[in-house]
Design an enzyme around this catalytic site. Structure first.
Site, PDB file in Angstrom:
ATOM      1  N   GLN A 180      55.469 152.691  35.670  1.00  0.00           N
ATOM      2  CA  GLN A 180      55.419 154.153  35.823  1.00  0.00           C
ATOM      3  C   GLN A 180      55.243 154.577  37.286  1.00  0.00           C
ATOM      4  O   GLN A 180      55.176 155.773  37.569  1.00  0.00           O
ATOM      5  CB  GLN A 180      54.254 154.736  34.999  1.00  0.00           C
ATOM      6  CG  GLN A 180      54.328 154.467  33.514  1.00  0.00           C
ATOM      7  CD  GLN A 180      55.461 155.220  32.820  1.00  0.00           C
ATOM      8  OE1 GLN A 180      56.088 156.126  33.381  1.00  0.00           O
ATOM      9  NE2 GLN A 180      55.743 154.842  31.589  1.00  0.00           N
ATOM     10  N   CYS A 219      51.352 153.361  23.271  1.00  0.00           N
ATOM     11  CA  CYS A 219      51.174 151.899  23.458  1.00  0.00           C
ATOM     12  C   CYS A 219      49.910 151.553  24.232  1.00  0.00           C
ATOM     13  O   CYS A 219      49.732 150.419  24.668  1.00  0.00           O
ATOM     14  CB  CYS A 219      52.365 151.249  24.166  1.00  0.00           C
ATOM     15  SG  CYS A 219      53.882 151.352  23.248  1.00  0.00           S
TER      16      CYS A 219
HETATM   17  C1  LIG Z   1      52.702 151.261  32.168  1.00  0.00           C
HETATM   18  C2  LIG Z   1      53.761 150.546  31.376  1.00  0.00           C
HETATM   19  N1  LIG Z   1      53.803 149.217  31.394  1.00  0.00           N
HETATM   20  C3  LIG Z   1      54.745 148.526  30.730  1.00  0.00           C
HETATM   21  C4  LIG Z   1      55.694 149.165  29.995  1.00  0.00           C
HETATM   22  C5  LIG Z   1      56.733 148.369  29.280  1.00  0.00           C
HETATM   23  O1  LIG Z   1      57.995 148.595  29.852  1.00  0.00           O
HETATM   24  P1  LIG Z   1      59.302 148.003  29.180  1.00  0.00           P
HETATM   25  O2  LIG Z   1      59.297 148.463  27.761  1.00  0.00           O
HETATM   26  O3  LIG Z   1      60.410 148.589  29.983  1.00  0.00           O
HETATM   27  O4  LIG Z   1      59.222 146.519  29.301  1.00  0.00           O
HETATM   28  C6  LIG Z   1      55.688 150.556  29.920  1.00  0.00           C
HETATM   29  C7  LIG Z   1      56.663 151.277  29.087  1.00  0.00           C
HETATM   30  O5  LIG Z   1      56.476 152.393  28.694  1.00  0.00           O
HETATM   31  C8  LIG Z   1      54.700 151.268  30.644  1.00  0.00           C
HETATM   32  O6  LIG Z   1      54.650 152.592  30.628  1.00  0.00           O
END
Ligand SMILES: Cc1ncc(COP(=O)(O)O)c(C=O)c1O
Length: 410
Positions: free
Chosen positions: A202, A363
């Site tokens: 982010q 999440c």
């Molecule tokens: C802070 C953070 N870390 C990790 C992720 C995981 O990213 P990705 O799904 O592109 O692997 C996200 C996804 O929303 C996130 O916001």
């Protein structure tokens, strides 16, 4: 010159697209971002003009692909200010974190060593550490957040001790959008000999990132959150640390030699991390996306988002049916609830008004304990958003009543 009206013309999804019969106000950029035409063209160019595998063919088409593939590494290196050998392509932040966890941390930490994270981390930056705790007996500890949910230098210092060998946190949290003091934390961690991994999912899309200045040891991010294709990302690591990191996947492209006795010589960093046919169209699309972002200007992007956030917080504060969780935030992420309405119902109503936002726990399932609520609505803005998008959101929130939510389905 930053001109949002001109910028919006670059995004097909913003040109005349509607949702529920309303102009689309796409405010879920923390989940994924829209793609400009140049990225779409770059991906199509691969499909329509130069389809071939990378690093495997001795013919013109394949060499063109090789060139673009390696040029992407140069573009990423320039974008985050590192050596090109320190850029490994991944499928995204999640894979990058897992690669660091199982390729570096698993072989460098032992039972009783401590990994420090925060309560605000995304599942992708929690679960790999939990697994390591189970597998090798490392201990997970949490840096306490400040009263409003920030990771502060003082709190980090208070959580740091001799047993901490690894620190992993998001430079910008995906729920509250606070910026962490990355440079200061890296300096303190290094005083103790601990290594630091930054989850840049982010932060990298929204701010200037200079890994040399930050002095972080690893950084991971995803292309799809920065105008690029899905299933594509980057793991940065300091060269000497990447040399000590074992690849999670083995296969074609990652080895220099192997024989029937099982002797394997891997390729040099970063190629040992790129086993199997890579997401070539993703790589080429990511190059176009980063070049596009650099043309728009990362400072301009951050400034525009800040302006929109101030405007949105100001407008939401005028409504008496809103609970705001991060009125003092630093980025385009604004998290709130509509009083007495379940966040998913509210998001459904906002959708019926053309406004796309995310609802739920985002999440970050540990943070819900801190927030005191399981579910929130997250508006996450990007440089192509406008005051009109904000107005549409605020108006939809204003009219978001229990009666209006009845009969709204996803
Ligand atoms: C802070 C953070 N870390 C990790 C992720 C995981 O990213 P990705 O799904 O592109 O692997 C996200 C996804 O929303 C996130 O916001």
């Amino acid at each position: 010159m930053f001109n949002v009206a001109e910028i919006r013309k670059d995004f097909p999804m913003l040109n005349g697209k509607t949702m529920s019969g309303h102009p689309l106000s796409y405010l879920d950029n923390g989940a994924t971002t829209l793609k400009p035409q140049c990225v779409i063209d770059a991906v199509n160019y691969f499909y329509e003009e130069i389809t071939a595998n990378a690093h495997r063919g001795d013919y013109e088409l394949s060499m063109k692909v090789d060139k673009l593939y390696e040029q992407t590494r140069d573009v990423v290196a320039k974008f985050i200010n590192c050596d090109r050998r320190e850029v490994a392509f991944t499928s995204g932040t999640t894979f990058g974190i897992n690669q660091v966890a199982y390729g570096y941390v698993r072989t460098h930490l032992k039972k009783g060593d401590v990994i420090l994270i925060t309560d605000a981390e995304h599942a992708s930056n929690v679960l790999p550490w939990f697994r390591l705790a189970e597998e090798i007996g490392v201990v997970i500890e949490y840096i306490p957040l400040s009263e409003n949910g920030r990771l502060t230098v003082e709190n980090f210092r208070s959580a740091m001790h001799e047993k901490v060998k690894f620190v992993a946190f998001a430079a910008v949290g995906n729920v509250l959008g606070y910026k962490a003091p990355v440079k200061e934390i890296c300096a303190i961690a290094h005083e103790y000999g601990a290594k630091v991994m930054i989850d840049g999912a982010q932060s990298v899309p929204h701010n200037v990132t200079d890994v040399k200045d930050l002095d972080c040891d690893f950084l991971t991010f995803s292309a799809h959150k920065m105008c690029g294709p899905s299933g594509m990302g980057v793991m940065y690591g300091k060269y000497e640390l990447l040399q000590e990191t074992e690849p999670l996947l083995l296969g074609g492209g990652a080895n220099a030699r192997f024989n029937s006795c099982g002797e394997v010589i891997l390729k040099e960093v970063p190629y040992k991390f790129e086993a199997g046919t890579q997401n070539i169209e993703g790589i080429i699309g990511m190059k176009a996306a980063i070049e596009y972002l650099m043309k728009v200007g990362m400072e301009n992007i951050a400034a525009h988002e800040k302006e929109l956030r101030t405007y949105l917080v100001n407008e939401l504060s005028k409504l008496d049916n809103v609970i705001l969780y991060n009125p003092d935030g630093d980025t385009g992420i604004v998290t709130f609830n509509v009083k007495d309405i379940f966040s998913q119902d509210a998001a459904g109503y906002l959708s019926s008004q053309g406004v796309a936002v995310r609802s739920g726990n985002h999440c970050a399932k540990i943070l819900v304990e801190f927030l005191g609520t399981d579910d929130t609505i997250r508006c996450s803005m990007y440089f192509y958003n406008t005051k009109e998008d904000v107005d549409a959101l605020v108006e939809a929130v204003r009219t978001c009543t229990i009666e209006n939510c009845i009969g709204i389905f996803f």
